[in-house]
Design a protein around this motif. Structure first.
Motif, PDB file in Angstrom:
ATOM      1  N   ARG A   1       0.835  -1.223   0.000  1.00 52.63           N
ATOM      2  CA  ARG A   1       0.000   0.000   0.000  1.00 52.63           C
ATOM      3  C   ARG A   1       0.869   1.272   0.000  1.00 52.63           C
ATOM      4  N   ASP A   2       2.036   1.138   0.664  1.00 52.41           N
ATOM      5  CA  ASP A   2       2.949   2.294   0.625  1.00 52.41           C
ATOM      6  C   ASP A   2       3.549   2.494  -0.762  1.00 52.41           C
ATOM      7  N   LEU A   3       3.731   1.369  -1.464  1.00 51.94           N
ATOM      8  CA  LEU A   3       4.360   1.460  -2.786  1.00 51.94           C
ATOM      9  C   LEU A   3       3.374   1.798  -3.903  1.00 51.94           C
ATOM     10  N   LEU A   4       2.080   1.590  -3.644  1.00 53.68           N
ATOM     11  CA  LEU A   4       1.095   1.753  -4.717  1.00 53.68           C
ATOM     12  C   LEU A   4       1.104   3.150  -5.367  1.00 53.68           C
ATOM     13  N   PRO A   5       1.168   4.199  -4.618  1.00 56.74           N
ATOM     14  CA  PRO A   5       1.175   5.510  -5.299  1.00 56.74           C
ATOM     15  C   PRO A   5       2.317   5.650  -6.298  1.00 56.74           C
ATOM     16  N   SER A   6       3.528   5.202  -5.900  1.00 57.35           N
ATOM     17  CA  SER A   6       4.668   5.292  -6.819  1.00 57.35           C
ATOM     18  C   SER A   6       4.511   4.322  -7.968  1.00 57.35           C
ATOM     19  N   TYR A   7       3.961   3.138  -7.656  1.00 55.74           N
ATOM     20  CA  TYR A   7       3.756   2.132  -8.687  1.00 55.74           C
ATOM     21  C   TYR A   7       2.773   2.640  -9.747  1.00 55.74           C
TER      22      TYR A   7
ATOM     23  N   GLU B   1       2.084   5.635 -10.512  1.00 58.43           N
ATOM     24  CA  GLU B   1       2.672   6.751 -11.263  1.00 58.43           C
ATOM     25  C   GLU B   1       3.823   6.301 -12.146  1.00 58.43           C
ATOM     26  N   GLY B   2       4.216   4.971 -12.049  1.00 57.58           N
ATOM     27  CA  GLY B   2       5.291   4.448 -12.871  1.00 57.58           C
ATOM     28  C   GLY B   2       6.668   4.883 -12.396  1.00 57.58           C
ATOM     29  N   LEU B   3       6.813   5.042 -11.064  1.00 59.55           N
ATOM     30  CA  LEU B   3       8.067   5.549 -10.524  1.00 59.55           C
ATOM     31  C   LEU B   3       8.927   4.443  -9.889  1.00 59.55           C
ATOM     32  N   THR B   4       8.397   3.237  -9.866  1.00 61.98           N
ATOM     33  CA  THR B   4       9.154   2.152  -9.198  1.00 61.98           C
ATOM     34  C   THR B   4       9.963   1.378 -10.227  1.00 61.98           C
ATOM     35  N   SER B   5      10.952   0.606  -9.732  1.00 57.59           N
ATOM     36  CA  SER B   5      11.838  -0.168 -10.618  1.00 57.59           C
ATOM     37  C   SER B   5      11.132  -1.417 -11.118  1.00 57.59           C
TER      38      SER B   5
END
Length: 347
Positions: free
Chosen positions: A11-17, A19-23
């Motif tokens: 859930r913490d990673l979802l916003p970045s995910y 937005e396409g900001l994760t590796s």
């Protein structure tokens, strides 16, 4: 592949995910978790579905847009007004300083010197803040007209003084700005035409008679009066009844000045036969004096005899049989004024 991510981490990673900001490695780990966790999948889907803007947000955007349009329109209006004012001011300046208006005889004065072949003319303004420009001299069938434009002084035109030499061969008249100044070899004084233009055919026209008297300065120089007109039978009489009692010296002066004016009145009013004036002196004695057309011719002959031949030629004096003939032309009228030595300023 073992998935060690807990729901809290995902859930913490979802916003970045979203937005396409994760590796790539993180993406694979998050997607593995989502494939087995309906709750996190639902949260992810909620984050990726576009939301409808609220009504308040839409209204706010509309207001912002209208404000922007208003600001731009306001600037355009200000610019348009400024441009319009600039054009108007430029037009006014062009009219006042360059184009001007036809110069009239008001405020214009001149001096004349003539020899056998030409007239030396100097024109100037009696008003300050006036300049003359674009002088034009035209000769049409012996009538010379000198015209000009009147403007405000500037670096373009800064003088109201103009000199002109006019050949007089075959010239009958000379005009300046619609003012006749020379006719048939005789210079016309500047006040002559103003007086001549009051000429009227009928002595029964009271307003016309009053214009004649006003041009002669009767009320201004001799005092208040009332008019009495006799038109029922010949001789037609114009009586001026002065209302102010006059001292002995003043009464003599009034008679002398009125006698001169009566001659002019008889010339200017075509069917006028005689001029009478009355007054009471300070001793209570009533005075009445009359000048007829015959008296006017006699007075002119007496005045004429006082001039030498050289003076008579210089002033263009000419004896005519009928006082009315002196109003035939402005030149003849000037001869009348020269003969009786009428001075509108000092008389």
């Amino acid at each position: 592949m073992k998935n060690d991510l807990t729901c809290a981490v995902v859930r913490d990673l979802l916003p970045s995910y979203v937005e396409g900001l994760t590796s790539e490695e993180t993406n694979r780990a998050v997607e593995a978790h989502l494939s087995t966790c309906p709750d996190c999948t639902a949260r992810k889907n909620a984050m990726t579905v576009p939301t409808e803007p609220s009504e308040d947000a839409e209204q706010s955007r509309e207001v912002d847009y209208l404000k922007t349009v208003k600001r731009k329109s306001g600037r355009r209006v200000v610019i348009a007004i400024a441009c319009t004012l600039a054009v108007i001011l430029a037009g006014v300046a062009l009219k006042l300083f360059v184009i001007g208006e036809p110069a009239g005889r008001e405020g214009m004065s001149w001096s004349i010197r003539c020899d056998e072949t030409a007239m030396d003319l100097r024109v100037y303004s009696t008003w300050s803040g006036v300049a003359y420009c674009r002088w034009d001299l035209e000769n049409s069938d012996g009538v010379v007209r000198l015209t000009a434009k009147k403007v405000l002084p500037s670096f373009l035109y800064d003088s109201a003084d103009h000199r002109e030499r006019i050949p007089l061969e075959d010239v009958r008249e000379v005009w300046i700005a619609e003012q006749l100044i020379w006719q048939d070899g005789l210079m016309l004084e500047q006040d002559t035409m103003a007086l001549y233009e009051t000429k009227t055919p009928y002595m029964g026209d009271a307003p016309a008679l009053e214009r004649v008297a006003e041009a002669l300065g009767v009320r201004r120089k001799l005092g208040n009066y009332t008019n009495s007109l006799h038109t029922s039978s010949r001789p037609y009489d114009w009586t001026l009844e002065f209302s102010t009692p006059m001292m002995e010296g003043r009464s003599y002066r009034t008679d002398s000045r009125m006698e001169t004016r009566a001659v002019i009145m008889l010339a200017l009013v075509e069917n006028l036969d005689q001029v009478t004036w009355t007054y009471t002196d300070t001793a209570g004695v009533f005075h009445s004096q009359t000048v007829t057309t015959e008296d006017a011719v006699r007075l002119l002959r007496e005045q004429f005899s006082a001039f030498t031949d050289e003076e008579a030629a210089a002033y263009g004096l000419l004896l005519l049989d009928d006082i009315k003939d002196y109003a035939g032309t402005p030149a003849d009228f000037q001869r009348l004024l020269n003969t009786i030595c009428y001075d509108p300023i000092n008389d």
